[in-house]
Design a protein around this motif. Structure first.
Motif, PDB file in Angstrom:
ATOM      1  N   LEU A 166      -5.601  -6.033   8.286  1.00  0.00           N
ATOM      2  CA  LEU A 166      -4.689  -6.349   7.193  1.00  0.00           C
ATOM      3  C   LEU A 166      -4.872  -5.365   6.028  1.00  0.00           C
ATOM      4  CD1 LEU A 166      -2.490  -8.324   6.362  1.00  0.00           C
ATOM      5  CD2 LEU A 166      -4.263  -9.798   5.429  1.00  0.00           C
ATOM      6  N   ALA A 167      -6.119  -4.980   5.757  1.00  0.00           N
ATOM      7  CA  ALA A 167      -6.386  -4.007   4.693  1.00  0.00           C
ATOM      8  C   ALA A 167      -5.791  -2.644   5.044  1.00  0.00           C
ATOM      9  CB  ALA A 167      -7.889  -3.887   4.458  1.00  0.00           C
ATOM     10  N   PHE A 168      -5.939  -2.208   6.316  1.00  0.00           N
ATOM     11  CA  PHE A 168      -5.350  -0.941   6.750  1.00  0.00           C
ATOM     12  C   PHE A 168      -3.834  -0.960   6.596  1.00  0.00           C
ATOM     13  CE2 PHE A 168      -9.105   0.366   9.415  1.00  0.00           C
ATOM     14  CZ  PHE A 168      -9.286   1.578   8.791  1.00  0.00           C
ATOM     15  N   MET A 169      -3.201  -2.061   7.001  1.00  0.00           N
ATOM     16  CA  MET A 169      -1.743  -2.148   6.881  1.00  0.00           C
ATOM     17  C   MET A 169      -1.318  -2.086   5.419  1.00  0.00           C
ATOM     18  SD  MET A 169      -0.423  -4.738   9.901  1.00  0.00           S
ATOM     19  CE  MET A 169      -0.978  -6.179   9.073  1.00  0.00           C
ATOM     20  N   THR A 170      -2.027  -2.784   4.549  1.00  0.00           N
ATOM     21  CA  THR A 170      -1.701  -2.764   3.121  1.00  0.00           C
ATOM     22  C   THR A 170      -1.872  -1.364   2.546  1.00  0.00           C
ATOM     23  OG1 THR A 170      -2.430  -5.063   2.945  1.00  0.00           O
ATOM     24  CG2 THR A 170      -2.240  -3.807   0.897  1.00  0.00           C
ATOM     25  N   LEU A 171      -2.966  -0.705   2.895  1.00  0.00           N
ATOM     26  CA  LEU A 171      -3.194   0.653   2.405  1.00  0.00           C
ATOM     27  C   LEU A 171      -2.158   1.627   2.954  1.00  0.00           C
ATOM     28  CD1 LEU A 171      -7.086   0.789   2.547  1.00  0.00           C
ATOM     29  CD2 LEU A 171      -5.659   0.779   0.502  1.00  0.00           C
ATOM     30  N   TYR A 172      -1.733   1.424   4.174  1.00  0.00           N
ATOM     31  CA  TYR A 172      -0.696   2.273   4.764  1.00  0.00           C
ATOM     32  C   TYR A 172       0.632   2.116   4.016  1.00  0.00           C
ATOM     33  CZ  TYR A 172       2.356   4.413   8.225  1.00  0.00           C
ATOM     34  OH  TYR A 172       3.284   5.203   8.841  1.00  0.00           O
ATOM     35  N   ILE A 173       0.974   0.877   3.683  1.00  0.00           N
ATOM     36  CA  ILE A 173       2.198   0.623   2.913  1.00  0.00           C
ATOM     37  C   ILE A 173       2.097   1.257   1.531  1.00  0.00           C
ATOM     38  CG2 ILE A 173       3.549  -1.200   1.792  1.00  0.00           C
ATOM     39  CD1 ILE A 173       2.898  -2.939   4.305  1.00  0.00           C
ATOM     40  N   ILE A 174       0.935   1.127   0.890  1.00  0.00           N
ATOM     41  CA  ILE A 174       0.733   1.754  -0.419  1.00  0.00           C
ATOM     42  C   ILE A 174       0.869   3.266  -0.311  1.00  0.00           C
ATOM     43  CG2 ILE A 174      -1.009   2.229  -2.204  1.00  0.00           C
ATOM     44  CD1 ILE A 174      -2.001  -0.652  -1.765  1.00  0.00           C
ATOM     45  N   GLU A 175       0.330   3.837   0.752  1.00  0.00           N
ATOM     46  CA  GLU A 175       0.415   5.283   0.959  1.00  0.00           C
ATOM     47  C   GLU A 175       1.867   5.743   1.115  1.00  0.00           C
ATOM     48  OE1 GLU A 175      -2.708   8.112   3.207  1.00  0.00           O
ATOM     49  OE2 GLU A 175      -1.671   6.677   4.478  1.00  0.00           O
ATOM     50  N   ILE A 176       2.651   4.986   1.869  1.00  0.00           N
ATOM     51  CA  ILE A 176       4.073   5.323   2.042  1.00  0.00           C
ATOM     52  C   ILE A 176       4.811   5.217   0.712  1.00  0.00           C
ATOM     53  CG2 ILE A 176       6.227   4.525   3.085  1.00  0.00           C
ATOM     54  CD1 ILE A 176       4.584   3.758   5.557  1.00  0.00           C
ATOM     55  N   LEU A 177       4.566   4.135  -0.030  1.00  0.00           N
ATOM     56  CA  LEU A 177       5.214   3.966  -1.327  1.00  0.00           C
ATOM     57  C   LEU A 177       4.815   5.071  -2.303  1.00  0.00           C
ATOM     58  CD1 LEU A 177       4.936   0.093  -1.774  1.00  0.00           C
ATOM     59  CD2 LEU A 177       6.991   1.423  -1.224  1.00  0.00           C
ATOM     60  N   MET A 178       3.545   5.472  -2.276  1.00  0.00           N
ATOM     61  CA  MET A 178       3.088   6.545  -3.162  1.00  0.00           C
ATOM     62  C   MET A 178       3.745   7.870  -2.815  1.00  0.00           C
ATOM     63  SD  MET A 178       1.229   5.803  -5.653  1.00  0.00           S
ATOM     64  CE  MET A 178       0.866   7.500  -6.007  1.00  0.00           C
ATOM     65  N   SER A 179       3.889   8.172  -1.529  1.00  0.00           N
ATOM     66  CA  SER A 179       4.508   9.451  -1.162  1.00  0.00           C
ATOM     67  C   SER A 179       5.984   9.476  -1.551  1.00  0.00           C
ATOM     68  CB  SER A 179       4.337   9.724   0.335  1.00  0.00           C
ATOM     69  OG  SER A 179       5.078   8.804   1.097  1.00  0.00           O
ATOM     70  N   GLU A 180       6.656   8.339  -1.402  1.00  0.00           N
ATOM     71  CA  GLU A 180       8.061   8.271  -1.819  1.00  0.00           C
ATOM     72  C   GLU A 180       8.198   8.372  -3.336  1.00  0.00           C
ATOM     73  OE1 GLU A 180      10.780   8.369   0.115  1.00  0.00           O
ATOM     74  OE2 GLU A 180       9.349   8.642   1.751  1.00  0.00           O
ATOM     75  N   ALA A 181       7.306   7.698  -4.055  1.00  0.00           N
ATOM     76  CA  ALA A 181       7.344   7.768  -5.519  1.00  0.00           C
ATOM     77  C   ALA A 181       7.052   9.188  -5.995  1.00  0.00           C
ATOM     78  CB  ALA A 181       6.352   6.786  -6.126  1.00  0.00           C
ATOM     79  N   ALA A 182       6.115   9.859  -5.324  1.00  0.00           N
ATOM     80  CA  ALA A 182       5.789  11.232  -5.706  1.00  0.00           C
ATOM     81  C   ALA A 182       6.976  12.156  -5.464  1.00  0.00           C
ATOM     82  CB  ALA A 182       4.574  11.721  -4.911  1.00  0.00           C
ATOM     83  N   LYS A 183       7.687  11.942  -4.373  1.00  0.00           N
ATOM     84  CA  LYS A 183       8.877  12.758  -4.091  1.00  0.00           C
ATOM     85  C   LYS A 183       9.930  12.571  -5.177  1.00  0.00           C
ATOM     86  CE  LYS A 183       8.355  12.755   0.902  1.00  0.00           C
ATOM     87  NZ  LYS A 183       8.878  12.194   2.162  1.00  0.00           N
ATOM     88  N   VAL A 184      10.128  11.324  -5.588  1.00  0.00           N
ATOM     89  CA  VAL A 184      11.125  11.026  -6.619  1.00  0.00           C
ATOM     90  C   VAL A 184      10.709  11.623  -7.959  1.00  0.00           C
ATOM     91  CG1 VAL A 184      12.150   9.149  -7.965  1.00  0.00           C
ATOM     92  CG2 VAL A 184      12.004   8.954  -5.481  1.00  0.00           C
ATOM     93  N   LEU A 185       9.411  11.452  -8.324  1.00  0.00           N
ATOM     94  CA  LEU A 185       8.956  11.967  -9.609  1.00  0.00           C
ATOM     95  C   LEU A 185       8.970  13.489  -9.668  1.00  0.00           C
ATOM     96  CD1 LEU A 185       5.935   9.603 -10.376  1.00  0.00           C
ATOM     97  CD2 LEU A 185       8.079   9.781 -11.656  1.00  0.00           C
ATOM     98  N   LEU A 186       8.614  14.116  -8.561  1.00  0.00           N
ATOM     99  CA  LEU A 186       8.523  15.580  -8.560  1.00  0.00           C
ATOM    100  C   LEU A 186       9.843  16.253  -8.215  1.00  0.00           C
ATOM    101  CD1 LEU A 186       5.023  15.964  -6.893  1.00  0.00           C
ATOM    102  CD2 LEU A 186       5.614  16.184  -9.307  1.00  0.00           C
TER     103      LEU A 186
END
Length: 189
Positions: A166-186
């Motif tokens: 469950l922790a891996f899945m949560t961290l994976y979702i956070i990682e995907i959200l962070m990469s998308e947010a970084a794309k939008v911000l940059l």
């Protein structure tokens, strides 16, 4: 500049970041201060103590603001140095700050994933060898604050612990959200 200087700079700055980050996490997780791994990490990061004279610790000494400030400074140096050595420059200070915080958060998520994986492996080692060394204790004590909230969510299944999944899945979702947010911000730069 050459790729060898970029590689050398990257290795040196990443080791410094890792040591300061370990110190911050060990203090945050309240790892046993008499463990030889903790003692050697605190000796290697005496620079945090210099900043500690200026910046206080919070939460009964568990949140070290000096380590956080030093981490931000090291990440700023890392991003700026790697950009400079590779021939590029940030488009401005805001761009540099966004790159720094995105890099910090993505490294934190990646480190948490590695820590959970190491905790799983170390639990198997302890189970088969029936011995606990100082490294095993530190890894398990660092991973416990990450896994504890997930253990509270899941029912008790005896010896089977599904909280790392469950922790891996949560961290994976956070990682995907962070990469998308970084794309939008940059995207604006």
């Amino acid at each position: 500049m050459g790729s060898s200087s970029t590689l050398f700079f990257g290795i040196i700055i990443n080791v410094a970041i890792l040591l300061v980050f370990f110190r911050f996490l060990m203090q945050l997780a309240a790892v046993n201060m008499y463990n030889p791994v903790v003692v050697s990490t605190f000796k290697a990061t005496k620079l945090v103590d210099v900043f500690g004279r200026i910046l206080p610790t919070l939460a009964k000494g568990r949140v070290n603001l000096a380590a956080i400030v030093l981490l931000v400074v090291l990440y700023l140096l890392k991003i700026f140095g790697l950009l400079y050595l590779s021939g590029g420059m940030p488009n401005g200070p805001i761009h540099l700050i966004i790159l720094t915080f995105v890099s910090m958060i993505s490294d934190l998520v990646r480190f948490c994933k590695y820590l959970i994986f190491a905790s799983i492996i170390m639990s198997w080692v302890v189970m088969f060898t029936q011995s606990r060394g100082p490294y095993v204790e530190v890894i398990q004590e660092l991973a416990e604050p990450i896994l504890a909230p997930f253990r509270r969510l899941l029912p008790n299944m005896g010896m089977i612990d599904l909280s790392p999944i469950l922790a891996f899945m949560t961290l994976y979702i956070i990682e995907i959200l962070m990469s998308e947010a970084a794309k939008v911000l940059l995207a604006g730069w």
